[in-house]
Write a protein that holds these residues in place. Structure first.
Motif, PDB file in Angstrom:
ATOM      1  N   ASN A  12       0.824  -1.217   0.000  1.00  0.00           N
ATOM      2  CA  ASN A  12       0.000   0.000   0.000  1.00  0.00           C
ATOM      3  C   ASN A  12       0.855   1.262   0.000  1.00  0.00           C
ATOM      4  OD1 ASN A  12      -2.407  -1.434  -0.061  1.00  0.00           O
ATOM      5  ND2 ASN A  12      -2.603  -1.466   2.172  1.00  0.00           N
ATOM      6  N   GLU A  13       1.946   1.247   0.776  1.00  0.00           N
ATOM      7  CA  GLU A  13       2.847   2.396   0.790  1.00  0.00           C
ATOM      8  C   GLU A  13       3.504   2.587  -0.574  1.00  0.00           C
ATOM      9  OE1 GLU A  13       4.185   2.252   5.512  1.00  0.00           O
ATOM     10  OE2 GLU A  13       5.402   1.235   4.001  1.00  0.00           O
ATOM     11  N   LEU A  32      -6.557   9.449  -3.711  1.00  0.00           N
ATOM     12  CA  LEU A  32      -7.670   8.508  -3.830  1.00  0.00           C
ATOM     13  C   LEU A  32      -8.149   8.425  -5.277  1.00  0.00           C
ATOM     14  CD1 LEU A  32      -9.332   6.613  -2.083  1.00  0.00           C
ATOM     15  CD2 LEU A  32     -10.886   8.493  -1.618  1.00  0.00           C
ATOM     16  N   PRO A  41      -9.731   2.127  -1.357  1.00  0.00           N
ATOM     17  CA  PRO A  41      -9.731   2.238   0.096  1.00  0.00           C
ATOM     18  C   PRO A  41     -10.630   3.399   0.523  1.00  0.00           C
ATOM     19  CG  PRO A  41      -7.694   3.124  -0.811  1.00  0.00           C
ATOM     20  CD  PRO A  41      -8.457   2.518  -1.955  1.00  0.00           C
ATOM     21  N   ALA A  42     -11.088   3.335   1.739  1.00  0.00           N
ATOM     22  CA  ALA A  42     -11.856   4.453   2.288  1.00  0.00           C
ATOM     23  C   ALA A  42     -10.927   5.657   2.472  1.00  0.00           C
ATOM     24  CB  ALA A  42     -12.468   4.056   3.630  1.00  0.00           C
ATOM     25  N   TYR A  43     -11.480   6.836   2.364  1.00  0.00           N
ATOM     26  CA  TYR A  43     -10.694   8.068   2.539  1.00  0.00           C
ATOM     27  C   TYR A  43      -9.947   8.030   3.872  1.00  0.00           C
ATOM     28  CZ  TYR A  43      -9.501  12.976   3.145  1.00  0.00           C
ATOM     29  OH  TYR A  43      -8.812  14.143   3.365  1.00  0.00           O
ATOM     30  N   THR A  44     -10.631   7.642   4.939  1.00  0.00           N
ATOM     31  CA  THR A  44     -10.000   7.649   6.265  1.00  0.00           C
ATOM     32  C   THR A  44      -8.865   6.624   6.347  1.00  0.00           C
ATOM     33  OG1 THR A  44     -11.749   6.191   7.064  1.00  0.00           O
ATOM     34  CG2 THR A  44     -11.999   8.550   7.518  1.00  0.00           C
ATOM     35  N   SER A  45      -9.018   5.486   5.673  1.00  0.00           N
ATOM     36  CA  SER A  45      -7.946   4.478   5.655  1.00  0.00           C
ATOM     37  C   SER A  45      -6.722   5.011   4.925  1.00  0.00           C
ATOM     38  CB  SER A  45      -8.422   3.195   4.971  1.00  0.00           C
ATOM     39  OG  SER A  45      -9.493   2.627   5.677  1.00  0.00           O
ATOM     40  N   LEU A  46      -6.948   5.690   3.816  1.00  0.00           N
ATOM     41  CA  LEU A  46      -5.843   6.265   3.058  1.00  0.00           C
ATOM     42  C   LEU A  46      -5.174   7.384   3.861  1.00  0.00           C
ATOM     43  CD1 LEU A  46      -4.171   6.293   0.487  1.00  0.00           C
ATOM     44  CD2 LEU A  46      -5.894   7.800  -0.535  1.00  0.00           C
ATOM     45  N   THR A  48      -4.991   7.608   7.106  1.00  0.00           N
ATOM     46  CA  THR A  48      -4.205   6.950   8.154  1.00  0.00           C
ATOM     47  C   THR A  48      -2.888   6.429   7.586  1.00  0.00           C
ATOM     48  OG1 THR A  48      -6.207   6.331   9.350  1.00  0.00           O
ATOM     49  CG2 THR A  48      -4.217   5.065   9.841  1.00  0.00           C
ATOM     50  N   LEU A  49      -2.941   5.825   6.406  1.00  0.00           N
ATOM     51  CA  LEU A  49      -1.734   5.317   5.756  1.00  0.00           C
ATOM     52  C   LEU A  49      -0.762   6.452   5.462  1.00  0.00           C
ATOM     53  CD1 LEU A  49      -0.139   3.006   4.344  1.00  0.00           C
ATOM     54  CD2 LEU A  49      -1.372   3.629   2.260  1.00  0.00           C
TER      55      LEU A  49
END
Length: 123
Positions: A12-13, A32, A41-46, A48-49
């Protein structure tokens, strides 16, 4: 107990870094929109990443209106060199030559790649 830190970038990174290496600076929303995999991915998941990547020192942000725009700190060339060295060490006893031989023997090279390889060996 937290997971041990893996060397290099996670998948993912790496996906985020490839986008930033080409198009930075980008906001999380921009990132996104650039992601190709499904499901997205969800906006919040991205977010966080991206924040975790910033803590690791791979990227940094700059203020862009109300949002943050992210830029790579980790240089693509430096990353590629370190990854090749890591693979050579892990799989070929640290021998970059053995890695190259394995690739040449087991992969189809096109004419351009063969010419470039011959030129490199000649030089």
């Amino acid at each position: 107990m937290p997971r041990p830190r893996q060397p290099g970038l996670t998948e993912n990174e790496l996906e985020v870094m490839k986008i930033l290496w080409k198009q930075a600076p980008l906001t999380v929303s921009d990132l996104l929109n650039c992601i190709q995999r499904k499901p997205l991915p969800a906006y919040t998941s991205l977010l966080t990443l991206v924040q975790a990547m910033e803590k690791k020192g791979y990227i940094k942000h700059q203020k862009n209106g109300k949002a943050f725009a992210y830029l790579p700190v980790l240089k693509q060339e430096k990353f590629l060199i370190s990854e090749v060295k890591r693979i050579a060490k892990r799989l070929f006893g640290g021998s970059p030559g053995a890695l190259v031989l394995n690739l040449v023997e087991n992969e189809q090279l096109n004419e351009e790649e063969i010419h470039a390889l011959k030129k490199l060996l000649k030089d």
